[in-house]
Design a protein around this motif. Sequence first.
Motif, mmCIF file in Angstrom:
data_model
loop_
_atom_site.group_PDB
_atom_site.id
_atom_site.type_symbol
_atom_site.label_atom_id
_atom_site.label_comp_id
_atom_site.label_asym_id
_atom_site.label_seq_id
_atom_site.Cartn_x
_atom_site.Cartn_y
_atom_site.Cartn_z
ATOM 1 N N CYS A 105 0.811 -1.216 0.000
ATOM 2 C CA CYS A 105 0.000 0.000 0.000
ATOM 3 C C CYS A 105 0.849 1.273 0.000
ATOM 4 N N CYS A 106 1.980 1.266 0.683
ATOM 5 C CA CYS A 106 2.834 2.451 0.705
ATOM 6 C C CYS A 106 3.401 2.731 -0.690
ATOM 7 N N ALA A 107 3.912 1.711 -1.339
ATOM 8 C CA ALA A 107 4.457 1.883 -2.690
ATOM 9 C C ALA A 107 3.351 2.274 -3.671
ATOM 10 N N ARG A 108 2.160 1.704 -3.494
ATOM 11 C CA ARG A 108 1.031 2.084 -4.352
ATOM 12 C C ARG A 108 0.694 3.561 -4.171
ATOM 13 N N PHE A 109 0.728 4.002 -2.923
ATOM 14 C CA PHE A 109 0.479 5.418 -2.645
ATOM 15 C C PHE A 109 1.529 6.294 -3.337
ATOM 16 N N ILE A 110 2.795 5.898 -3.234
ATOM 17 C CA ILE A 110 3.886 6.697 -3.810
ATOM 18 C C ILE A 110 3.741 6.803 -5.325
ATOM 19 N N VAL A 111 3.498 5.678 -6.005
ATOM 20 C CA VAL A 111 3.384 5.745 -7.471
ATOM 21 C C VAL A 111 2.128 6.516 -7.880
ATOM 22 N N THR A 112 1.066 6.439 -7.090
ATOM 23 C CA THR A 112 -0.146 7.193 -7.403
ATOM 24 C C THR A 112 0.108 8.690 -7.241
ATOM 25 N N ALA A 113 0.807 9.067 -6.185
ATOM 26 C CA ALA A 113 1.129 10.483 -5.971
ATOM 27 C C ALA A 113 2.049 11.012 -7.068
ATOM 28 N N GLN A 139 7.758 -1.883 -10.271
ATOM 29 C CA GLN A 139 8.923 -1.200 -10.836
ATOM 30 C C GLN A 139 9.602 -0.310 -9.787
ATOM 31 N N LEU A 140 8.796 0.342 -8.960
ATOM 32 C CA LEU A 140 9.352 1.178 -7.903
ATOM 33 C C LEU A 140 10.157 0.332 -6.925
ATOM 34 N N HIS A 141 9.620 -0.808 -6.538
ATOM 35 C CA HIS A 141 10.346 -1.708 -5.628
ATOM 36 C C HIS A 141 11.650 -2.179 -6.256
ATOM 37 N N GLU A 145 15.392 -1.294 -4.977
ATOM 38 C CA GLU A 145 16.006 -2.531 -4.503
ATOM 39 C C GLU A 145 15.429 -2.962 -3.138
ATOM 40 N N VAL A 146 14.087 -2.860 -3.065
ATOM 41 C CA VAL A 146 13.350 -3.269 -1.875
ATOM 42 C C VAL A 146 12.536 -4.498 -2.240
ATOM 43 N N PRO A 147 12.634 -5.587 -1.473
ATOM 44 C CA PRO A 147 11.839 -6.777 -1.771
ATOM 45 C C PRO A 147 10.362 -6.471 -1.716
ATOM 46 N N LEU A 148 9.582 -7.201 -2.504
ATOM 47 C CA LEU A 148 8.156 -6.930 -2.598
ATOM 48 C C LEU A 148 7.396 -7.254 -1.310
ATOM 49 N N HIS A 149 7.883 -8.094 -0.488
ATOM 50 C CA HIS A 149 7.110 -8.433 0.724
ATOM 51 C C HIS A 149 7.923 -8.118 1.948
#
Length: 149
Positions: A105-113, A139-141, A145-149
Amino acid sequence: MNDFTHMIPDMDLVRLFIDNQELDFPITLQFMQRRELTVDNILSEIERVLQSYQQFVVDETFNIDLVHVQNPHGKGHPKQPYVDIAQLLHTKGSVIQIRNNDELCCARFIVTAIARHEQHPQWNSIRQGNSIQTLLTEQLHTKAEVPLH
């Protein structure tokens, strides 16, 4: 006392500074509501300071400064004492709710912003959480270089 404070509302804050060349430091009263500023308060503070000074001359070097701070007034919105978050999220156009079934959810928020800021051509699809949002999140992850989970 009312001569120089009569135009100040009772609930506004005031502070008094009294200075004289005989004093090492000015006599200061703490901020208080205007209605609490009395001659007795002023005289008791002067008396407290003057215990260590024998001379205190009221002449042309005697100076009084009054600081006035307006206190905000208002009662808020009387008909709605609380905020209904569900209704706010539904009706407010400036609030975007991220809906997801993963832990991104955090990464989703960042790409949406970022998409909003950069006026991405697929903004609506990203905002609605379609597959483009998932792709950009992955792609952001990868870039970070942050693992997806």
